[in-house]
Design an enzyme around this catalytic site. Structure first.
Site, mmCIF file in Angstrom:
data_model
loop_
_atom_site.group_PDB
_atom_site.id
_atom_site.type_symbol
_atom_site.label_atom_id
_atom_site.label_comp_id
_atom_site.label_asym_id
_atom_site.label_seq_id
_atom_site.Cartn_x
_atom_site.Cartn_y
_atom_site.Cartn_z
ATOM 1 N N ASP A 86 -6.125 49.408 41.080
ATOM 2 C CA ASP A 86 -5.571 50.498 41.890
ATOM 3 C C ASP A 86 -4.279 50.014 42.546
ATOM 4 O O ASP A 86 -4.215 48.894 43.060
ATOM 5 C CB ASP A 86 -6.598 50.894 42.963
ATOM 6 C CG ASP A 86 -6.209 52.170 43.671
ATOM 7 O OD1 ASP A 86 -6.709 53.239 43.273
ATOM 8 O OD2 ASP A 86 -5.405 52.088 44.628
ATOM 9 N N ILE A 87 -3.254 50.852 42.507
ATOM 10 C CA ILE A 87 -1.977 50.475 43.122
ATOM 11 C C ILE A 87 -2.115 50.579 44.644
ATOM 12 O O ILE A 87 -2.578 51.611 45.158
ATOM 13 C CB ILE A 87 -0.829 51.399 42.636
ATOM 14 C CG1 ILE A 87 -0.763 51.391 41.101
ATOM 15 C CG2 ILE A 87 0.504 50.971 43.237
ATOM 16 C CD1 ILE A 87 0.214 52.393 40.507
ATOM 17 N N GLU A 104 -4.040 56.966 40.846
ATOM 18 C CA GLU A 104 -3.359 55.683 40.620
ATOM 19 C C GLU A 104 -4.371 54.606 40.236
ATOM 20 O O GLU A 104 -4.105 53.421 40.357
ATOM 21 C CB GLU A 104 -2.549 55.281 41.856
ATOM 22 C CG GLU A 104 -3.359 54.844 43.068
ATOM 23 C CD GLU A 104 -3.830 56.008 43.945
ATOM 24 O OE1 GLU A 104 -3.898 57.143 43.441
ATOM 25 O OE2 GLU A 104 -4.147 55.761 45.127
ATOM 26 N N ASN A 114 4.294 58.123 47.187
ATOM 27 C CA ASN A 114 4.437 59.574 46.971
ATOM 28 C C ASN A 114 5.020 60.266 48.208
ATOM 29 O O ASN A 114 5.911 61.111 48.100
ATOM 30 C CB ASN A 114 3.084 60.193 46.636
ATOM 31 C CG ASN A 114 2.791 60.121 45.142
ATOM 32 O OD1 ASN A 114 3.715 60.044 44.323
ATOM 33 N ND2 ASN A 114 1.523 60.133 44.784
ATOM 34 N N ASP A 135 5.405 59.207 39.856
ATOM 35 C CA ASP A 135 5.133 59.260 38.408
ATOM 36 C C ASP A 135 5.843 58.116 37.682
ATOM 37 O O ASP A 135 5.284 57.504 36.771
ATOM 38 C CB ASP A 135 5.592 60.609 37.821
ATOM 39 C CG ASP A 135 4.640 61.739 38.214
ATOM 40 O OD1 ASP A 135 3.582 61.435 38.803
ATOM 41 O OD2 ASP A 135 4.965 62.913 37.928
#
Lengths: 125, 295
Positions: free
Chosen positions: B125-126, B168, B133, B142
């Protein structure tokens, strides 16, 4: 003599023949289980016409698929036209094919081969 | 179909006529010759029609084969599209659900003594992606996702499958990895993401890190029925969140405990903290001492 009208079904084409104008039209797909059941009526009608009149026949074929039995019946229709043509009946066959449908175009050329009839290949979009 | 009902009725009638002539041939040569000429004409026509029908029939078959091939190609394209994440081009969750059962079956059908037959599930997971965002907008988010998926994909083996699990969060499924591969892959991913400069347009660069959790199936090789594959994914997911709580930019791997519970089966409600306390599982982590992990 009455007009012939056969509505299109899943496996049979729409057929129309008007004895007044001599306009014959066969359009759709043709792969009936019993081809003679379907085409018998067409043979009968055309034979009646060429026996009774001397009018011209303008025949339009616009098929997208037909099976082998139907091909044999188409040959028999061309036979009737040839017989009529041989006694000075005027017949012109219009073979319509979708522009990019090489197979239907080629089958038209195969039918036309060695046939003593005016046979026009007509592409449509 | 009876011959009388056949489309070849006219030809059959000519055959019958020929048979009658053969049974009782005309005595005069001229009469016989005339019949012969008529039959020859019919034969010529029959042959011509046979040639035409064969050519037309071949054309119809070609058309059907072409239509079938077009359909097969369209089906393959649709299938591929339905298994692919539109943004990143990596596989989606549907793909995993489609192939996982056969993979699990394949793993279980092998003798656990004979080589490495397992599936490793690695959840990534980022970190702080919501901030990306919120700060730069979704188009930049994106861009980061696309670059991130390429980075992860390049760090994996060809036989590993990268799946966008949602948002993500990504899942890597690795077949038949040895004991050292999970930690090596996790560390490679963590450090490569940490060192990567994400380009987000207009010459701007963004730094991101990621957190990783992983676990393998079968979890206890001698008892492959203890945790199913979906529970292993759940374990990897919980490990990922332990990595997040423990400071992010880190990985946490879940490994079997010492198996001191003879005759007992592990609890089915997956709660890693409890499983750890009861020594069903132990951890390996990039943060060093597992005792420092925050649950």
């Amino acid at each position: 003599m009455q007009k012939l009208t056969l509505a299109r079904s899943v496996d049979t084409p729409e057929v129309a023949f008007d004895p007044e104008s001599g306009n014959f039209r066969l359009e759709g797909e043709s792969y009936p289980e019993n081809a003679l059941d379907f085409y018998g009526t067409v043979f009968e009608c055309l034979n009646q016409y060429i026996e009774r009149t001397q009018g011209p026949i303008e025949a339009h074929f616009k098929l997208s698929y037909f099976n082998s039995s139907s091909s044999k019946c188409l040959l028999d229709i061309f036979d009737i036209f040839e017989a009529y043509s041989s006694v000075n009946g005027k017949v012109c066959v219009h073979w319509h094919y979708q522009k990019d449908d090489e197979d239907i175009k080629e089958s038209g050329e195969d039918f036309a081969d060695d046939l003593s009839l005016e046979f026009k290949l007509i592409p449509f979009d | 179909m009876k011959p009388s009902e056949s489309v070849f009725q006219p030809e059959l009638e000519i055959l019958r006529l020929a048979e009658v002539i053969c049974e009782k041939p005309p005595e005069q040569f001229d009469d016989l010759h005339r019949e012969y000429l008529i039959l020859t004409r019919h034969y010529a026509k029959l042959l011509k029609n046979t040639i035409k029908l064969t050519a037309v029939g071949d054309g119809a078959q070609r058309k059907l084969v072409r239509a079938r091939n077009d359909l097969l190609q369209a089906k393959a394209r649709l299938e591929d599209a339905s298994f692919t994440d539109a943004l990143t081009g990596v596989r989606n969750r549907r793909f995993l659900l489609d192939f996982i059962d056969s993979e699990v079956k394949s793993v279980l059908s092998h003798d656990s003594e004979a080589g490495d037959h397992n599936l490793l599930f690695l959840m990534i997971d980022i970190d702080h992606f919501k901030q990306v965002n919120d700060t730069y907008g979704h188009p930049v988010g994106d861009l980061v996702l696309v670059q991130f998926s390429k980075l992860v994909s390049a760090a994996c083996r060809k036989s590993d499958t990268l799946v966008r699990w949602g948002g993500e969060e990504f899942l890597v499924v690795c077949r038949d990895s040895d004991d050292t591969y999970p930690a090596k892959l996790a560390e490679r991913l963590r450090s490569q993401v940490d060192n990567h400069e994400f380009t987000i347009g207009e010459g701007r660069i963004l730094r991101c890190s990621c957190s990783i959790g992983f676990a393998g199936f079968p979890f206890y090789p001698p008892f492959p029925g203890y945790f199913g594959w979906s529970q292993i994914i759940e374990m990897a997911d919980q490990a990922l969140y332990i990595a997040k709580k423990s400071g992010r930019n880190a990985w946490v791997g879940v490994q079997p405990g010492a198996l001191v519970h003879h005759g007992e089966t592990p609890p089915t409600d997956l709660h890693l903290a409890r499983l750890y306390r009861e020594k069903w599982v132990q951890f390996k982590t990039s943060l060093g001492d597992p005792a420092q992990l925050v649950f």
